[in-house]
Design an enzyme around this catalytic site. Structure first.
Site, PDB file in Angstrom:
ATOM      1  CG  ASP A 144      -1.750   1.261   1.314  1.00 28.58           C
ATOM      2  OD1 ASP A 144      -2.545   1.456   0.386  1.00 28.58           O
ATOM      3  OD2 ASP A 144      -1.606   2.043   2.276  1.00 28.58           O
ATOM      4  CB  CYS A 196     -15.626  -8.288  13.140  1.00 28.53           C
ATOM      5  SG  CYS A 196     -14.067  -7.727  12.447  1.00 28.53           S
ATOM      6  CB  CYS A 251     -13.887  -3.903  11.715  1.00 24.86           C
ATOM      7  SG  CYS A 251     -15.338  -4.540  10.878  1.00 24.86           S
ATOM      8  CB  CYS A 274     -15.666  -9.472   9.138  1.00 27.76           C
ATOM      9  SG  CYS A 274     -16.037  -7.712   9.224  1.00 27.76           S
ATOM     10  CD  GLU A 283      -3.959   1.229  -3.587  1.00 31.70           C
ATOM     11  OE1 GLU A 283      -5.006   1.340  -2.958  1.00 31.70           O
ATOM     12  OE2 GLU A 283      -3.057   2.074  -3.566  1.00 31.70           O
ATOM     13  CB  CYS A 341     -13.157  -5.229   8.038  1.00 29.80           C
ATOM     14  SG  CYS A 341     -12.553  -6.363   9.291  1.00 29.80           S
ATOM     15  CG  ASP A 374      -1.025   3.342   5.963  1.00 34.87           C
ATOM     16  OD1 ASP A 374      -1.923   3.786   5.229  1.00 34.87           O
ATOM     17  OD2 ASP A 374      -0.307   4.061   6.679  1.00 34.87           O
TER      18      ASP A 374
END
Ligand SMILES: [Zn+2]
Length: 425
Positions: free
Chosen positions: A216, A386, A383, A367, A300, A364, A393
């Site tokens: 990332d 969850c 999150c 989950c 990305e 997340c 990052d």
């Protein structure tokens, strides 16, 4: 599989050699500018501009008695290559895809500039049209093809044509493969030589590692990996950027092309060059180490990411964030480091998977719940469904890696011998 690689070194010509080299790059720049004028005329007359048409016109320039120096102090191959570069610049201009990309990262609109044609009419210089080269740009180059015919390398010296003879270069690494072409460039007063090599690789090189990693990219941390490691941007980079901005502000106050302006301009070119070198070296180090250690790298897709868009999107929220994001554009997206990763992976027999960056920072990892609220601050991810807590990052990098695996399995490339997901999360 054939791969191409360029090896670039500092060139150390002596005084006489420098004179000849200066003449060669100078005449190449002159021919570029002359041909540009000709091609503007062709453009205005709706004539077809391509390499053959332009190369054929070099003879006219050479037979012009005003340009006699072209006969004595130029290299025919270099001129032809320069004109071919001009033709490629035109073909980029005529390519609708390139224009579409330009529209995406819309730049500030500038005052239109015009060029006066021989008959007194004017054409508007549009974005992406090739431009005139100036000596004050501080960068000049020539490229010679058919290396074997005109040149050769002897230890740390390269033999160049036009009576230049053997020129020393700082051979910091071995040149592997067959040299196809050579580019000699001058940047802020320094000379460089770059050998374009071709090498035959074993049919399908197999990457020595079996691990996979997600990356990332960010601002304060240049890169965050799915293993939770951070790679910081080079510290000296920002300081130099600030210095550059200061020098540029001083330049504006000076009379254009005056002695003081030239002096200031040289300072700026030098610093530009210095910054580019630092950045380039640093990125090479990072990408080489990542590529060596991981068979599969997911990151990305920057073309899709179009960070400038996300920057303007968050404008209302945080002014400084926008600034930081556009800074990110400047410093990272231009650097082509994804390209570095891509070809390095190719050499090693590894994979680079570019994934759609949508929601990687809001999802997340635990989950898969997607919500803006998950991202509480710039650095904290929690999150709402969850309760998974992680560095924002790192969470994004893990999602990127998961998306990379998903892409691979969708393509049916997750069979035997393919990289496996690391379990050290
Ligand atoms: Zn969750």
């Amino acid at each position: 599989m054939k791969i191409n690689k360029a090896y670039k070194f500092r060139l150390e010509p002596n005084t006489e050699q420098t004179v000849i080299l200066n003449n060669l790059v100078g005449s190449a720049r002159f021919v570029w500018n002359q041909m540009l004028v000709i091609s503007f005329e062709m453009f205005a007359n709706n004539e077809f501009i391509n390499a053959t048409n332009l190369v054929n016109k070099i003879i006219d320039l050479k037979s012009n008695p005003d340009f006699n120096f072209l006969k004595t102090s130029s290299n025919a191959v270099a001129l032809q290559q320069k004109v071919r570069d001009l033709a490629s610049a035109w073909s980029r201009f005529f390519d609708p895809k390139v224009h579409a990309r330009l529209k995406e990262n819309k730049k500030k609109l500038r005052k239109p500039k015009f060029f006066k044609l021989a008959d007194g009419s004017e054409i508007q210089l549009r974005p992406l049209m090739p431009r005139f080269k100036h000596k004050s740009d501080g960068c000049d180059s020539i490229r010679l093809v058919q290396f074997d015919k005109y040149c050769r390398v002897e230890d740390n010296r390269v033999k160049l044509p036009n009576g230049i003879g053997l020129v020393k270069f700082r051979k910091s690494q071995n040149i592997i493969g067959t040299i196809k072409n050579v580019t000699i460039s001058k940047k802020s007063g320094r000379w460089y030589v770059s050998f374009g090599c071709e090498r035959e690789l074993a049919e399908n090189p197999r990457h020595p590692a079996i691990s996979a990693i997600g990356l990332d990219m960010g601002i304060s941390k240049l890169l965050t990996t799915s293993n939770g490691e951070y790679i910081k941007p080079k510290n000296s980079f920002k300081a130099n950027q600030l210095k550059l901005a200061r020098l540029q502000r001083q330049l504006i106050k000076k009379v254009k092309f005056s002695e003081n302006w030239k002096k200031q301009n040289r300072k700026i070119q030098k610093l530009h060059h210095h910054i580019a070198n630092i950045r380039h070296d640093y990125l090479h180090k990072i990408t080489t180490s990542i590529s060596k250690n991981h068979a599969m790298i997911a990151c990305e897709d920057l073309k899709v990411a179009n960070m400038s868009k996300s920057a303007s999107g968050s404008m209302e929220k945080k002014g400084y964030n926008v600034k930081a994001k556009s800074g990110l554009n400047k410093s990272i997206l231009d650097q082509g480091w994804v390209n570095m990763l891509e070809y390095k992976q190719q050499w090693q027999g590894g994979l680079l998977v570019k994934i759609n960056p949508r929601y990687t920072s809001q999802t997340c990892f635990n989950c898969k719940h997607v919500a803006k609220e998950n991202r509480q601050t710039q650095s904290k991810f929690e999150c709402v469904q969850c309760g998974y807590v992680a560095n924002a990052d790192v969470n994004a990098a893990r999602n990127i890696l998961a998306a990379g695996h998903a892409v691979l399995s969708a393509e049916g490339r997750c069979g035997k011998g393919s990289p496996v997901e690391t379990e050290n999360l």
